[in-house]
Design a protein around this motif. Structure first.
Motif, PDB file in Angstrom:
ATOM      1  N   THR A   1      10.763  10.928   5.451  1.00 25.62           N
ATOM      2  CA  THR A   1      10.994   9.734   5.788  1.00 25.62           C
ATOM      3  C   THR A   1      12.352   9.716   6.690  1.00 25.62           C
ATOM      4  N   GLY A   2      12.584   8.812   7.827  1.00 30.46           N
ATOM      5  CA  GLY A   2      13.729   8.740   8.506  1.00 30.46           C
ATOM      6  C   GLY A   2      13.955   9.925   9.636  1.00 30.46           C
ATOM      7  N   SER A   3      12.959  10.619  10.033  1.00 32.73           N
ATOM      8  CA  SER A   3      12.984  11.556  10.877  1.00 32.73           C
ATOM      9  C   SER A   3      12.515  11.634  12.130  1.00 32.73           C
ATOM     10  N   LEU A   4      13.211  12.122  13.013  1.00 35.28           N
ATOM     11  CA  LEU A   4      12.854  12.294  14.341  1.00 35.28           C
ATOM     12  C   LEU A   4      12.364  13.409  14.755  1.00 35.28           C
ATOM     13  N   ILE A   5      10.880  13.692  14.812  1.00 36.82           N
ATOM     14  CA  ILE A   5      10.112  14.677  15.031  1.00 36.82           C
ATOM     15  C   ILE A   5       9.963  15.109  16.447  1.00 36.82           C
ATOM     16  N   THR A   6      10.665  16.136  17.113  1.00 35.53           N
ATOM     17  CA  THR A   6      10.506  16.487  18.321  1.00 35.53           C
ATOM     18  C   THR A   6       9.347  17.295  18.779  1.00 35.53           C
ATOM     19  N   VAL A   7       8.441  17.122  19.753  1.00 33.92           N
ATOM     20  CA  VAL A   7       7.619  17.934  20.058  1.00 33.92           C
ATOM     21  C   VAL A   7       7.603  17.991  21.810  1.00 33.92           C
ATOM     22  N   ALA A   8       8.393  19.197  22.114  1.00 34.86           N
ATOM     23  CA  ALA A   8       8.913  19.067  23.617  1.00 34.86           C
ATOM     24  C   ALA A   8       9.126  20.465  24.055  1.00 34.86           C
ATOM     25  N   GLY A   9       8.604  21.668  23.620  1.00 31.02           N
ATOM     26  CA  GLY A   9       8.782  22.911  23.977  1.00 31.02           C
ATOM     27  C   GLY A   9      10.427  23.262  24.360  1.00 31.02           C
ATOM     28  N   ALA A  10      11.066  22.931  23.505  1.00 32.53           N
ATOM     29  CA  ALA A  10      12.632  22.914  23.590  1.00 32.53           C
ATOM     30  C   ALA A  10      13.240  22.197  24.808  1.00 32.53           C
ATOM     31  N   TRP A  11      12.544  21.357  25.214  1.00 33.61           N
ATOM     32  CA  TRP A  11      13.270  20.406  26.439  1.00 33.61           C
ATOM     33  C   TRP A  11      13.875  19.316  25.641  1.00 33.61           C
ATOM     34  N   GLU A  12      15.129  18.734  26.395  1.00 31.44           N
ATOM     35  CA  GLU A  12      15.464  17.557  25.924  1.00 31.44           C
ATOM     36  C   GLU A  12      15.700  16.734  27.149  1.00 31.44           C
ATOM     37  N   TYR A  13      15.593  15.255  27.145  1.00 34.87           N
ATOM     38  CA  TYR A  13      15.911  14.623  28.334  1.00 34.87           C
ATOM     39  C   TYR A  13      17.108  14.084  28.489  1.00 34.87           C
TER      40      TYR A  13
ATOM     41  N   ASN B   1       0.738  -1.240  -0.103  1.00 37.00           N
ATOM     42  CA  ASN B   1       0.101   0.016  -0.203  1.00 37.00           C
ATOM     43  C   ASN B   1       0.906   1.252  -0.153  1.00 37.00           C
ATOM     44  N   GLN B   2       2.117   1.176  -0.072  1.00 36.63           N
ATOM     45  CA  GLN B   2       3.052   2.282   0.157  1.00 36.63           C
ATOM     46  C   GLN B   2       2.676   3.015   1.151  1.00 36.63           C
ATOM     47  N   GLY B   3       2.632   2.571   2.498  1.00 34.65           N
ATOM     48  CA  GLY B   3       2.101   3.224   3.464  1.00 34.65           C
ATOM     49  C   GLY B   3       2.873   3.601   4.471  1.00 34.65           C
ATOM     50  N   GLN B   4       2.775   4.008   5.710  1.00 34.18           N
ATOM     51  CA  GLN B   4       3.698   4.434   6.560  1.00 34.18           C
ATOM     52  C   GLN B   4       3.652   3.755   7.905  1.00 34.18           C
ATOM     53  N   ILE B   5       4.672   4.133   8.728  1.00 31.67           N
ATOM     54  CA  ILE B   5       5.142   3.663  10.037  1.00 31.67           C
ATOM     55  C   ILE B   5       5.431   4.651  10.790  1.00 31.67           C
ATOM     56  N   ILE B   6       4.793   4.972  11.841  1.00 40.15           N
ATOM     57  CA  ILE B   6       5.168   6.070  12.930  1.00 40.15           C
ATOM     58  C   ILE B   6       5.288   5.306  14.389  1.00 40.15           C
ATOM     59  N   ASN B   7       6.647   5.722  14.735  1.00 42.10           N
ATOM     60  CA  ASN B   7       7.155   4.990  15.989  1.00 42.10           C
ATOM     61  C   ASN B   7       7.384   6.337  16.961  1.00 42.10           C
ATOM     62  N   PHE B   8       7.602   5.868  18.190  1.00 46.57           N
ATOM     63  CA  PHE B   8       7.771   6.884  19.367  1.00 46.57           C
ATOM     64  C   PHE B   8       9.022   6.711  20.359  1.00 46.57           C
TER      65      PHE B   8
ATOM     66  N   LYS C   1       8.468   3.200  -1.281  1.00 38.13           N
ATOM     67  CA  LYS C   1       7.736   4.412  -1.121  1.00 38.13           C
ATOM     68  C   LYS C   1       7.036   3.978   0.214  1.00 38.13           C
ATOM     69  N   VAL C   2       7.561   3.141   1.270  1.00 40.45           N
ATOM     70  CA  VAL C   2       7.089   3.329   2.606  1.00 40.45           C
ATOM     71  C   VAL C   2       7.931   4.325   3.525  1.00 40.45           C
ATOM     72  N   ARG C   3       6.870   5.070   4.169  1.00 40.77           N
ATOM     73  CA  ARG C   3       7.800   5.997   5.012  1.00 40.77           C
ATOM     74  C   ARG C   3       7.822   5.897   6.392  1.00 40.77           C
ATOM     75  N   VAL C   4       8.747   5.883   7.187  1.00 41.31           N
ATOM     76  CA  VAL C   4       9.053   5.707   8.564  1.00 41.31           C
ATOM     77  C   VAL C   4       9.727   6.917   9.295  1.00 41.31           C
ATOM     78  N   ASN C   5       8.953   7.295  10.229  1.00 40.71           N
ATOM     79  CA  ASN C   5       9.123   8.470  11.178  1.00 40.71           C
ATOM     80  C   ASN C   5       8.923   8.093  12.437  1.00 40.71           C
ATOM     81  N   ALA C   6       9.760   9.115  13.448  1.00 42.63           N
ATOM     82  CA  ALA C   6       9.513   8.589  14.824  1.00 42.63           C
ATOM     83  C   ALA C   6       8.970   9.995  15.499  1.00 42.63           C
ATOM     84  N   ILE C   7       7.877  10.112  16.304  1.00 43.06           N
ATOM     85  CA  ILE C   7       7.652  11.132  17.225  1.00 43.06           C
ATOM     86  C   ILE C   7       8.495  11.126  18.384  1.00 43.06           C
TER      87      ILE C   7
END
Length: 241
Positions: free
Chosen positions: A229-241, A128-135, A174-180
């Motif tokens: 694809t291959g991106s690590l997308i940060t949603v953190a208010g400029a905070w890092e662990y 299906n030329q789909g997507q994977i989203i990991n965390f 054409k399968v995209r894989v990213n992580a939030i």
């Protein structure tokens, strides 16, 4: 109409992702392990929105149950277009006190579950030329000492490596894989004092709301660039662990 499988769907983040995605026409396969009442509440909310969904209870630490989940989803809906791996419990404990069983559980729940789901969904996602989203988590790409959550962080660092590796391997299909990668998220029922303590650590001045994670997942599915694809997308208010 897309069919989307969400693992860990009855967590606060899983619920937020499901609700945000439901702003567009879709079908939802919702995996959960425990707390059937919370999963049922999400399904009732989706029913009220006329979103077709089905709950699947299974233990994704067992590869055969992950394989069965994919097979059942295909039997019910006929396709999987997007796999979203939300499963990933956080354990806060000094690494010097962690037992071998606790270490194994951290890796199993946070890394192996992600791999199993990706592995068994891969053929369908290629079709299906789909997507994977990991965390993962904010700061996962910067290896440092995390002595109070070493197992979780080791596993999520593995998820980041898995995400990038799958992105490269599946790009020709054409399968995209990213992580939030969320920061401190306001989950559950926290007190005003706990909220303030979290906020004091975050440059933006407040924790991330689960619905912001949901909106990020929805953007990835519906509106993100085709070549992202291959991106690590940060949603953190400029905070890092």
């Amino acid at each position: 109409m897309k069919t989307i499988l969400i693992t860990g769907s009855n967590s606060d983040i899983g619920i937020a992702v499901a609700k945000a995605l439901s702003e567009q026409p879709l079908q939802l396969a919702l995996q959960y392990y425990s707390n059937h009442s919370k999963a049922s509440e999400l399904q009732a909310w989706l029913d009220a929105k006329n979103v077709r969904s089905r709950l699947f209870q299974c233990d994704l630490t067992k590869s055969e149950q992950a394989e069965s989940l994919i097979a059942q989803t295909l039997s019910e809906f006929g396709a999987i277009d997007v796999l979203i791996n939300v499963v990933g419990p956080f354990v806060y404990k000094n690494v010097l006190d962690v037992t071998p069983q606790e270490w194994f559980d951290d890796i199993n729940l946070n890394l192996h579950t992600c791999f199993y789901a990706c592995h068994y969904a891969m053929d369908e996602l290629r079709r299906n030329q789909g997507q994977i989203i990991n965390f993962a988590f904010s700061g996962v790409e910067n290896i440092k000492g995390w002595p109070m959550s070493a197992g979780y962080c080791a596993a999520k660092t593995g998820v980041a490596a898995l995400t990038k590796s799958l992105a490269v391997a599946l790009a020709p299909h054409k399968v995209r894989v990213n992580a939030i990668c969320p920061g401190l998220v306001e989950e559950g029922h926290i007190s005003a004092e706990e909220r303030q303590q979290m906020a004091s650590q975050i440059p933006y001045g407040r924790p991330v709301h689960p619905d912001e994670i949901g909106k990020t997942a929805a953007w990835l599915v519906w509106n993100s660039p085709e070549s992202m694809t291959g991106s690590l997308i940060t949603v953190a208010g400029a905070w890092e662990y």
